[in-house]
Enzyme design. Structure first.
Site, PDB file in Angstrom:
ATOM      1  N   HIS A  46       0.839  -1.009  -0.055  1.00 13.55           N
ATOM      2  CA  HIS A  46      -0.007  -0.108   0.015  1.00 13.55           C
ATOM      3  C   HIS A  46       0.856   1.186   0.065  1.00 13.55           C
ATOM      4  CE1 HIS A  46      -3.398   2.469   1.497  1.00 13.55           C
ATOM      5  NE2 HIS A  46      -2.569   3.147   2.024  1.00 13.55           N
ATOM      6  N   GLU A  47       1.875   1.122   0.879  1.00 12.24           N
ATOM      7  CA  GLU A  47       2.755   2.507   0.760  1.00 12.24           C
ATOM      8  C   GLU A  47       3.811   2.638  -0.449  1.00 12.24           C
ATOM      9  OE1 GLU A  47       2.064   4.455   2.990  1.00 12.24           O
ATOM     10  OE2 GLU A  47       0.805   3.108   4.521  1.00 12.24           O
ATOM     11  N   GLU A  53      -6.241   6.732  -1.203  1.00 14.04           N
ATOM     12  CA  GLU A  53      -6.081   5.355  -0.142  1.00 14.04           C
ATOM     13  C   GLU A  53      -6.810   4.264  -0.948  1.00 14.04           C
ATOM     14  OE1 GLU A  53      -4.368   5.109   2.502  1.00 14.04           O
ATOM     15  OE2 GLU A  53      -3.922   7.445   2.357  1.00 14.04           O
TER      16      GLU A  53
END
Length: 289
Positions: free
Chosen positions: A142-143, A221
């Site tokens: 995700h990062e 996100e």
């Protein structure tokens, strides 16, 4: 979440300080020989200065605020796995290998930096202790997806644009109020009414601007969750990681997370949240094929 708060706070501080100084000097004030086009250019300079400075300071500020320790030479098997996993994900995403750091704190992670090939990925000790390796890898994906998507740069551009209109509109309103107070009389410098109005308007318009930036942050996100699923080849690890963060057992579908601290607030407060509710993020991942 923390990196967004730092970015917005630094940006707002720079904009307000520069704006107040220039207001006192009478620079950029409507009616002082500045055209609307000139005022817009002036506003853009102030607006983008704050966001660009915030972007360039993002990595050292994040390290300082969290006490993150960059892993130069892995000293444990966990650190070795962590660095190897982040580098493998970065290679898969086609970006430069970021610095990898660990910091003390509750379960969380962040990625920051002004450039895709010179970024930072940091995870908390709480995250490493509360998740299994599959879930941690999903969070790392995700990062890394945030970096690959250029989210910090895009956030900077959006913040710069909204800053521009905040500064521009505040001075327009300030000029109108100033003229009303002075009944159209010309004056060599800005009055107290003008400076007070500009300051108040920048705070109020800045709150509205924060809602716009927060909305974009929530959308990114979702994209980062999807990016993690692509890097890992499955949506399941990210769903499990989100469920774990929500206080549920991996694989269990969340039903009601309103009381969970990590979920987004409801009502007006939700407009300022940088992250969507966890149940919405899991539902979005379940829609992917």
């Amino acid at each position: 979440m923390k990196r967004i708060i730092l970015f917005l706070a630094t940006n707002l501080a720079v904009v307000l300080v520069v704006s107040i100084v220039l207001s006192i000097l009478g620079i950029g004030r409507p009616g002082s020989g500045t055209s609307m086009a000139g005022l817009l250019v002036f506003s853009a300079v102030i607006g983008f200065t704050g966001s660009i400075i915030s972007l360039l300071m993002s990595k050292p500020m994040a390290k300082w605020s969290t006490g993150a320790r960059v892993i130069e030479q892995p000293s444990t098997s966990t650190e070795q796995w962590l660095v190897g996993t982040v580098h493998a994900l970065a290679d898969r995403a086609g970006i430069g290998r970021p610095e990898v750091a660990i910091y003390e704190g509750a379960p969380n992670a962040f990625a920051t930096g002004a450039f895709k090939n010179d970024a930072l990925v940091a995870v908390s000790t709480g995250l490493l202790q509360s998740m299994n390796k599959e879930e941690v890898e999903a969070v790392l994906g995700h990062e890394v997806a945030h970096i690959a998507n250029g989210d910090m740069v895009t956030l900077t551009l959006i913040q710069g644009v909204v800053n521009t209109f905040v500064v521009f509109l505040a001075r327009i309103v300030g000029g109108i109020v100033d003229n009303m107070l002075n009944k159209g009389e010309e004056r060599s410098g800005p009055g107290i009414g003008y400076m007070a109005t500009v300051f108040v308007c920048e705070l109020v318009f800045g709150l509205v601007a924060s809602m716009i930036v927060a909305w974009f942050s929530r959308q990114r996100e979702f994209r980062a969750d999807e990016g993690s699923a692509r890097l890992l080849g499955s949506t399941v690890p990210m769903q499990h990681a989100l469920a774990r963060l929500g206080g549920l057992q991996p694989g269990e579908l969340p039903q009601d997370m309103a009381a969970s601290g990590i979920t987004s607030p409801s009502g007006w407060a939700a407009l300022f949240s940088s992250h969507p509710p966890i149940e919405e993020r899991i539902a979005a991942l379940q829609q992917l094929r």
